[in-house]
Design an enzyme around this catalytic site. Structure first.
Site, PDB file in Angstrom:
ATOM      1  N   GLY A  91       0.807  -1.204   0.000  1.00 18.39           N
ATOM      2  CA  GLY A  91       0.000   0.000   0.000  1.00 18.39           C
ATOM      3  C   GLY A  91       0.843   1.258   0.000  1.00 18.39           C
ATOM      4  N   ASP A  92       0.225   2.349   0.453  1.00 24.53           N
ATOM      5  CA  ASP A  92       0.867   3.665   0.467  1.00 24.53           C
ATOM      6  C   ASP A  92       0.943   4.146   1.902  1.00 24.53           C
ATOM      7  OD1 ASP A  92       1.987   6.032  -0.317  1.00 24.53           O
ATOM      8  OD2 ASP A  92       0.454   6.517  -1.807  1.00 24.53           O
ATOM      9  N   PHE A  93       1.381   5.414   2.093  1.00 22.91           N
ATOM     10  CA  PHE A  93       1.544   5.933   3.448  1.00 22.91           C
ATOM     11  C   PHE A  93       0.217   6.002   4.204  1.00 22.91           C
ATOM     12  CE2 PHE A  93       5.137   7.939   1.090  1.00 22.91           C
ATOM     13  CZ  PHE A  93       6.171   7.302   1.787  1.00 22.91           C
ATOM     14  N   HIS A 103      13.274  12.467   3.211  1.00 28.79           N
ATOM     15  CA  HIS A 103      14.072  13.330   2.328  1.00 28.79           C
ATOM     16  C   HIS A 103      13.659  13.200   0.859  1.00 28.79           C
ATOM     17  CE1 HIS A 103      17.534  10.346   1.038  1.00 28.79           C
ATOM     18  NE2 HIS A 103      16.361   9.764   1.021  1.00 28.79           N
TER      19      HIS A 103
END
Length: 556
Positions: A448-450, A467
């Site tokens: 998945g994603d954040f 970063h």
């Protein structure tokens, strides 16, 4: 007209006073601030304070004798020709050395500690009305030849390398030198650190005998600092990147050994390269310390070069291929980033680097391997107190690695703490690679994603993630973490921190890299603290890691 006699007298008297009052143990810490303890004792054992030197300008030989006598200095040997100082003056003032009559005298003085030392007097004869008066005036204003000297006891190559390294570590820079055949002695000059408190800007190491091999290395370091050569070396830095990348691409290190040399012609047959061109490449790599030329045309792999092997502990070959490949190409468009603020990689390839790599399985694998090749930065992380405390919880604890790549970091944490469980959150194609790397051992996977950060864990990790993004995206990522974290959970963030005092740091170079290739940036600790606060988190502190990395600790 230069009033050399009166000025020479006062300067000579001041030099005599300095020589009588100082010794090695008191003078070295003044010249090299920070030098103390065992290192100071080691230097005192290997080199003794021998003299202080100055350049004087008598109008003729009798005037020099009168000046020495007025200062109570007696010399029983005739002046000897100076080779080193004469050549330095000729170079500095664009004169031929034959035009400069420079002599050396070494009258003895007795130090307060009872040891005999000398005042080294360089004498440039300046006849009245001669064009040398201009040189004398400039030298009196600059004092370039004034220095303090230490004589090396029982010099050998190992001792001289160690002394040069110690001086350099404490900020002394190579500043020329030479071999004087008239007295069979080798001189190594250093520029004193700007923080030196001794009143002298130059230091000499004097080694009796012929040590021109060590002198060559010292002078090479000196010439590298000169503006034209230094700039030329900087301008050719791209050649170094491509030489390393080419060696990695052709698998040259894989075909070499560290314990024996191989003929370049035979090596060319192994890696399908042109023998002459490969020899030129190897000689350039030898200048970088990647290989060593044991005999003409015969090369051995060094420990540095072994890091470019395909397999083996700590292989950095993926980094060489990545930095010499897509990132090398995008850096050619750095001017676009600086002019517009846009990402050069996207300008060149038409997509964000994550999307570009994900669309090409070969590049995706190379990128994941290159991230894992940076494991040295987080090598100490498994022993961080937060992870150690989590591993001691009687009910067990869970660590979530957010955007954890192929699982290199998690594998090291799980190896150090068998009682921990782990979750790796990554994009679907990366999760597949992590499964191959970690298997099912105490680790579950979330594709998945954040926004999919799993809730309820004890420790959350963001290793070299923030970063990659601008501040607003970082706030979003940290807010997702904060929502998932229980009240007593910890967040560990691994990043390079920009220095606040302009001191040298890899973070400064990576800041440029991130803007050109990724669209992200490096930040100071205070900057990260503000981003955390915006997400409802508090920066509790940070610790240094290798390769100029840091681990930041945050809590709710």
């Amino acid at each position: 007209m230069i009033t050399a006699l009166s000025d020479d007298t006062s300067r000579l008297r001041a030099t005599v006073d300095f020589v009588t009052q100082q010794d090695s143990e008191s003078l070295l810490p003044l010249l090299l601030p920070g030098l103390d303890g065992p290192e100071l004792r080691a230097l005192v054992e290997r080199c003794r304070f021998a003299h202080a030197a100055l350049l004087v300008f008598p109008v003729h030989a009798l005037a020099l004798e009168a000046t020495l006598a007025e200062c109570g200095l007696v010399t029983r040997t005739p002046p000897q020709p100076s080779v080193v100082v004469r050549e330095r003056l000729a170079l500095r003032h664009r004169r031929t050395a034959d035009d400069l009559d420079v002599r050396i005298l070494r009258p003895a003085v007795l130090g307060r500690d009872g040891h005999r030392r000398t005042v080294e007097v360089f004498a440039l004869t300046v006849p009245p009305g001669s064009d040398l008066e201009e040189i004398a005036a400039l030298e009196l204003a600059r004092h370039d030849e004034a220095h303090v000297a230490f004589e090396v006891q029982a010099p050998d190559p190992l001792v001289l390398r160690g002394l040069r390294a110690s001086f350099a570590f404490h900020g002394a820079l190579p500043d020329g030198g030479g071999y004087n055949p008239h007295e069979n002695g080798t001189v190594f000059y250093f520029a004193a650190p700007t923080t030196s408190r001794a009143g002298y800007r130059r230091i000499e190491l004097y080694a009796p005998g012929d040590h021109r091999c060590q002198l060559a290395a010292h002078l090479a370091d000196f010439h590298r600092q000169q503006p034209p050569e230094a700039l030329l070396r900087l301008l050719t830095g791209a050649w170094t990147t491509q030489a390393l990348a080419t060696a990695a691409q052709l698998r040259v290190p894989d075909a070499m050994e560290t314990d024996r040399a191989v003929d370049a012609g035979a090596l060319a047959g192994k890696v399908a390269a042109d023998p002459d061109s490969l020899t030129v490449l190897l000689r350039y790599l030898a200048s970088l310390g990647v290989v060593a030329e044991e005999a003409p045309g015969s090369f051995r792999l060094t420990a540095l070069g072994a890091l470019l092997r395909t397999e083996g502990p700590g292989s950095m070959r993926p980094l060489a291929l990545l930095y010499g490949g897509p990132f090398y190409q995008s850096f050619a468009a750095l001017a676009h980033t600086v002019r517009t603020g846009q990402v050069a990689f996207e300008y060149l390839f038409g997509a964000h680097h994550f999307d570009h790599f994900a669309a090409d399985p070969r590049l995706a694998e190379l990128f994941d391997q290159s991230m894992a090749a940076n494991w040295r930065m987080f090598e100490p992380l498994p022993t961080h107190p937060v992870l150690t405390a989590a591993a001691r919880k009687p009910r067990g604890a869970t660590v979530v690695d957010i955007a954890g790549g192929n699982g290199e970091l998690l594998s090291r944490i799980l190896a150090a703490h068998p009682g921990l469980d782990a979750v790796l959150l990554e994009r679907p194609h990366v999760v597949a690679a992590a499964r191959r790397r970690l298997g099912g051992a105490r680790c579950s996977y979330v594709a998945g994603d954040f926004a999919d950060v799993p809730a309820g864990a004890d420790v959350y990790l963001l290793c070299r993630v923030l970063h990659d993004w601008d501040d607003e995206r970082c706030r979003d990522i940290l807010r997702h973490c904060a929502r998932a974290m229980p009240a007593d959970a910890d967040l560990l963030i691994v990043e390079r921190l920009l220095p606040t005092d302009n001191s040298p740091s890899l973070a400064t170079a990576w800041d440029l890299h991130m803007r050109c290739n990724v669209g992200g940036r490096e930040r100071t600790a205070d900057h990260y603290g503000r981003l955390l606060a915006d997400a409802g988190l508090t920066l509790a502190g940070h610790r240094p890691l290798p390769l100029d990395g840091h681990v930041l600790h945050a809590r709710k």
